[in-house]
Design a protein around this motif. Structure first.
Motif, PDB file in Angstrom:
ATOM      1  N   VAL A  83       0.829  -1.205   0.000  1.00  0.00           N
ATOM      2  CA  VAL A  83       0.000   0.000   0.000  1.00  0.00           C
ATOM      3  C   VAL A  83       0.863   1.255   0.000  1.00  0.00           C
ATOM      4  N   VAL A  84       1.866   1.313   0.875  1.00  0.00           N
ATOM      5  CA  VAL A  84       2.667   2.531   0.965  1.00  0.00           C
ATOM      6  C   VAL A  84       3.601   2.690  -0.232  1.00  0.00           C
ATOM      7  N   VAL A  85       3.956   1.603  -0.905  1.00  0.00           N
ATOM      8  CA  VAL A  85       4.701   1.726  -2.164  1.00  0.00           C
ATOM      9  C   VAL A  85       3.842   2.470  -3.183  1.00  0.00           C
ATOM     10  N   LYS A  86       2.564   2.121  -3.251  1.00  0.00           N
ATOM     11  CA  LYS A  86       1.659   2.821  -4.172  1.00  0.00           C
ATOM     12  C   LYS A  86       1.523   4.287  -3.782  1.00  0.00           C
ATOM     13  N   VAL A  87       1.464   4.559  -2.488  1.00  0.00           N
ATOM     14  CA  VAL A  87       1.372   5.947  -2.026  1.00  0.00           C
ATOM     15  C   VAL A  87       2.622   6.720  -2.429  1.00  0.00           C
ATOM     16  N   ALA A  88       3.793   6.139  -2.170  1.00  0.00           N
ATOM     17  CA  ALA A  88       5.055   6.832  -2.463  1.00  0.00           C
ATOM     18  C   ALA A  88       5.247   7.059  -3.953  1.00  0.00           C
ATOM     19  N   ALA A  89       4.777   6.118  -4.782  1.00  0.00           N
ATOM     20  CA  ALA A  89       4.912   6.261  -6.229  1.00  0.00           C
ATOM     21  C   ALA A  89       3.968   7.324  -6.770  1.00  0.00           C
TER      22      ALA A  89
END
Length: 348
Positions: free
Chosen positions: A131-137
């Motif tokens: 989830v946070v990878v998607k947020v950071a991207a």
């Protein structure tokens, strides 16, 4: 944020149960109302003024309580918040019934935007890691650093010990599982969960086991418990099949924030072998491997994770000072190498 995930059938919002979350020493909790979501947010009392903000995102079947110990250990360096994702912990389901990774990421982004706390030090474990990878991207402006603990990024082929969990996403399997385990008490369900998530389940004390069983018992009474678990599992599996720019690994390539990667040598859900691909994918990364850890290193080895994050903060501060011409010290690590402190602590 844009998404190619299939739309979900809307569900009737469910009220949060009247009993509140179990809070650690110095913790508080509040409910944040957002468009489409109502999130329980746990906060750790910071031990200092004007500390940078940090947000901690739990994994599949978890809750904000998974981060209590680590948040307390880092309370002198960051002002920590941990939300219960929609349908987990003490947060009711999302209004639209969307349990995809994109849906969970949207909830985190709306929380960060509403709180105006960014850029934050963003943590994620397992599903929360994806989830946070998607947020950071998607929103690099919201993320100062990224710490991923056994992130649920695609692994082909998956570990055999992870296959039963993935099968929950297959239509018909959850009903079969429920019939096969309908007589299981919460204590047995908790024991099976500890066996899956911990490298050494025997390290969990009896009081902690009893508290976990009580929480499991509470969740089983929620009308949306299985729905949120099954749909979120399906969201992970579906995300693994996406290609092109929507691939999780492609999105990981776009992450600009300095990233700490944490993997456990005894992880039964995310193989430590994935660390090799992760270090090749994330642009600015440090790697911490903990040979004796399972899937939840922040709960099993919080001291090691805290030490590695402190090293990351020191690295980031050194680089910022160097670029502004105000630095006077020396960095403990640079590039994609783990700091000497972290590596020595784990024997990796």
């Amino acid at each position: 944020m844009a998404s190619t995930d299939a739309p979900q059938t809307a569900v009737q919002p469910a009220a949060v149960p009247p009993t509140g979350p179990v809070l650690g020493t110095g913790e508080t909790a509040r409910t944040v109302a957002l468009p489409g979501y109502s999130l329980l947010v746990r906060e750790a009392e910071p031990r200092g003024a004007d500390l940078p903000p940090a947000v901690f995102v739990h994994g599949l079947g978890g809750s904000s309580q998974n981060w209590s110990v680590l948040m307390a250990k880092l309370a002198d360096r960051v002002a920590g918040q941990a939300p219960d994702l929609p349908g987990f912990g003490h947060s009711p389901p999302p209004d639209d019934g969307n349990y995809t990774l994109a849906g969970h990421a949207r909830a985190v982004i709306r929380l960060l935007d509403a709180e105006a706390r960014g850029p934050v030090h963003l943590f994620g474990n397992s599903m929360g890691g994806a989830v946070v990878v998607k947020v950071a991207a998607a929103r690099p402006d919201l993320v100062r650093t990224l710490t991923l603990i056994s992130p649920a990024l695609p692994e082909v082929p998956p570990q055999r010990t992870a296959v039963p969990t993935a099968l929950i996403s297959v239509p018909g399997i959850p009903a079969l599982y429920l019939r096969a385990t309908r007589d299981w008490p919460a204590e047995r369900r908790t024991r099976e969960l500890l066996l899956l998530c911990y490298g050494d389940p025997d390290s969990v004390s009896e009081p902690v086991r009893a508290a976990a069983a009580a929480e499991y018992r509470r969740r089983l009474e929620l009308p949306y418990f299985w729905d949120s678990l099954v749909r979120s599992t399906r969201g992970i599996v579906n995300a693994y099949t996406l290609g092109g720019q929507h691939s999780l690994w492609r999105q990981a390539e776009r992450v600009l924030a300095p990233t700490l990667l944490v993997y456990g040598g005894r992880d039964r859900l995310v193989s430590v072998k994935v660390a090799r691909r992760a270090t090749r994918t994330f642009r600015d990364n440090r790697l911490l491997t903990i040979p004796d850890s399972g899937h939840v290193a922040m709960m099993e080895h919080p001291e090691l994770v805290a030490r590695a994050f402190r090293d990351l903060l020191d690295d980031v501060r050194y680089e910022e000072d160097r670029h502004t011409g105000t630095g006077t010290g020396s960095s403990t690590s640079t590039g994609s190498s783990p700091s000497p402190t972290s590596a020595a602590a784990t024997g990796s």
